[in-house]
Design an enzyme around this catalytic site. Structure first.
Site, PDB file in Angstrom:
ATOM      1  N   HIS A 271      28.578  18.219  10.747  1.00 27.18           N
ATOM      2  CA  HIS A 271      27.984  18.455   9.435  1.00 27.18           C
ATOM      3  C   HIS A 271      26.483  18.238   9.496  1.00 27.18           C
ATOM      4  O   HIS A 271      25.985  17.370  10.218  1.00 27.18           O
ATOM      5  CB  HIS A 271      28.622  17.582   8.354  1.00 27.18           C
TER       6      HIS A 271
ATOM      7  N   ASP B  37      24.673  17.817   6.550  1.00 27.38           N
ATOM      8  CA  ASP B  37      24.235  17.027   5.404  1.00 27.38           C
ATOM      9  C   ASP B  37      24.210  15.544   5.747  1.00 27.38           C
ATOM     10  O   ASP B  37      24.891  15.077   6.664  1.00 27.38           O
ATOM     11  CB  ASP B  37      25.133  17.280   4.194  1.00 27.38           C
TER      12      ASP B  37
ATOM     13  N   ASP C  83      24.505   9.939  12.186  1.00 27.59           N
ATOM     14  CA  ASP C  83      25.557  10.559  11.371  1.00 27.59           C
ATOM     15  C   ASP C  83      25.009  11.769  10.635  1.00 27.59           C
ATOM     16  O   ASP C  83      24.624  11.662   9.472  1.00 27.59           O
ATOM     17  CB  ASP C  83      26.097   9.519  10.390  1.00 27.59           C
TER      18      ASP C  83
ATOM     19  N   GLU D  29      30.008  17.354   3.916  1.00 24.79           N
ATOM     20  CA  GLU D  29      30.935  16.358   4.453  1.00 24.79           C
ATOM     21  C   GLU D  29      30.761  15.008   3.768  1.00 24.79           C
ATOM     22  O   GLU D  29      31.730  14.294   3.543  1.00 24.79           O
ATOM     23  CB  GLU D  29      30.721  16.205   5.956  1.00 24.79           C
ATOM     24  N   GLU D  30      29.521  14.663   3.433  1.00 21.74           N
ATOM     25  CA  GLU D  30      29.237  13.349   2.874  1.00 21.74           C
ATOM     26  C   GLU D  30      29.491  13.270   1.373  1.00 21.74           C
ATOM     27  O   GLU D  30      29.555  12.183   0.816  1.00 21.74           O
ATOM     28  CB  GLU D  30      27.775  12.959   3.147  1.00 21.74           C
TER      29      GLU D  30
ATOM     30  N   GLU E 100      31.644  13.085  14.934  1.00 17.54           N
ATOM     31  CA  GLU E 100      31.402  11.869  14.152  1.00 17.54           C
ATOM     32  C   GLU E 100      31.085  10.693  15.078  1.00 17.54           C
ATOM     33  O   GLU E 100      31.635  10.602  16.191  1.00 17.54           O
ATOM     34  CB  GLU E 100      32.623  11.527  13.300  1.00 17.54           C
TER      35      GLU E 100
ATOM     36  N   HIS F 113      24.661   5.328   7.545  1.00 18.70           N
ATOM     37  CA  HIS F 113      24.508   5.143   6.099  1.00 18.70           C
ATOM     38  C   HIS F 113      23.616   3.953   5.752  1.00 18.70           C
ATOM     39  O   HIS F 113      23.497   3.610   4.574  1.00 18.70           O
ATOM     40  CB  HIS F 113      25.869   4.990   5.400  1.00 18.70           C
TER      41      HIS F 113
END
Length: 377
Positions: free
Chosen positions: A66, A68, A99, A133-134, A163, A350
């Site tokens: 992903h 995003d 990520d 995805e997030e 991931e 994150h």
């Protein structure tokens, strides 16, 4: 600078906060088109999805990622601008470094290298990217692409998800499956009233408490050789008017099951509702299934290939885990694919000052290319 480091830095500079792709996918599509990949842009709603393939027929090996990222939070909390990549002490800092823009860059570099060295490889190799995805909905990303593949008859045999799976060093852990996730929004109805006259009211908190005790203590299953037992959690509980002399009329609880292949979502729903009925709760519940559990068993071709690549290039026998949360692999596995997740260390994902080891990042394309060679050469 290496090719993967340069590309990762370019991706980090693009502020692709969900569901905005920020121009990441066009950049990658242009590179892969020059390498001979067929490019298809699948836009659903506000979500961009990129589907790039090389080769003919089957089998089909797909790398999934992903573009995003989650919001950075207050910029002043970061040591440096979250969208301006900086290298400090051997680590690349920036939102999405781990990520998963590092993995996305490594996948693209690996695929370019593989098709250049093996232009007549057997089957097909592909890259599937989403910008959703997030986000909480996840309706127009890989879930929607999977529906599109079903409609068009596209079959994926093997899938490697980028991931960040590793714990302390690259390749020390891979994901060979994931638990399912079943959520519920529970409304318990009572009768509002004055706390001094409880006989004229019905307190939904008191009604729910015995049922909650039983739900929390319930042994939903024993798990199995591949998964731990199913877990039940309440993530939010809310009732009351804000006054301490008012019995509330309703209670709302958010509940979640992370469940193994030893249980089925339908059975968990029925058992939950039976416990609520048993305790005389006046209830209403809205269920949401975000993904079924999946497992690539021992002996699966892509699982063996990923393990072998980690042994050869990282000098480590990876832990083969089904732990953690969910990933977009949950939408690909039902297509009949074997799914394995392999990516960098996840310690800072994150977080403020998200980062990835430069040394790990530069090794990652070799790992992905090795998987390609083992599966399609």
């Amino acid at each position: 600078m290496s090719a993967v480091l340069d590309l990762t830095r370019e991706l980090i500079r693009r502020r692709s906060v969900t569901p905005d792709d920020g121009g990441c996918q066009p950049l990658l599509a242009e590179r892969l088109a020059k390498a001979g990949f067929r490019i298809e842009h699948l836009r659903f709603g506000d979500v961009d999805n990129l589907w790039a393939t090389h080769g003919e027929g089957g089998p089909l090996l797909v790398f999934l990622g992903h573009t995003d990222v989650v919001p950075s939070g207050p910029v002043e909390s970061w040591t440096s601008d979250p969208f301006e990549p900086v290298i400090r002490d051997g680590m690349l800092y920036g939102r999405g470094a781990a990520d998963m823009k590092g993995s996305v860059a490594a996948m693209a570099i690996a695929l370019e290298a593989f098709v250049t060295k093996h232009p007549n490889h057997r089957g097909r190799v592909g890259l599937l990217l989403t910008s959703d995805e997030e986000g909480p909905a996840n309706l127009d990303g890989v879930r929607r692409v999977a529906d599109h593949f079903r409609a068009t008859g596209e079959r994926i045999d093997w899938c490697v998800v980028g991931e960040p799976s590793s714990k302390e060093t690259l390749g020390d852990l891979i994901r060979v499956g994931r638990r399912g996730s079943l959520s519920g929004t529970l409304l318990v109805r009572g009768i509002q009233g004055h706390v001094a006259y409880p006989e004229k009211a019905r307190n939904p908190i008191h009604m729910f408490a015995p049922a909650l005790t039983e739900l929390a203590a319930e042994r939903w299953d024993e798990g199995n050789a591949d998964f731990p037992p199913t877990s039940f959690q309440v993530s939010n509980l809310n009732a009351g008017t804000g006054a301490n002399n008012v019995i509330p009329g309703t209670l709302t609880a958010l509940i979640n099951f992370r469940y193994s292949t030893a249980s089925r979502a339908e059975d968990l729903r029925k058992r939950t509702e039976a416990i609520l009925d048993k305790h005389g709760v006046d209830w209403q519940i809205e269920w949401s299934l975000s993904g079924e559990p999946f497992l690539t068993p021992p002996g699966g071709a892509v699982r063996d290939a990923v393990v072998a690549a980690c042994r050869e290039l990282c000098g480590i026998a990876p832990e083969e885990s089904t732990g953690g949360g969910t990933s977009d692999g949950r939408f690909i596995a039902p297509l009949g694919a074997e799914v394995v997740e392999l990516g960098p260390v996840n310690a800072t994902i994150h977080k403020v000052d998200e980062c990835v080891s430069v040394a790990d990042l530069e090794k990652l394309p070799e790992l992905y290319e090795s998987v390609c060679i083992r599966m399609l050469d």
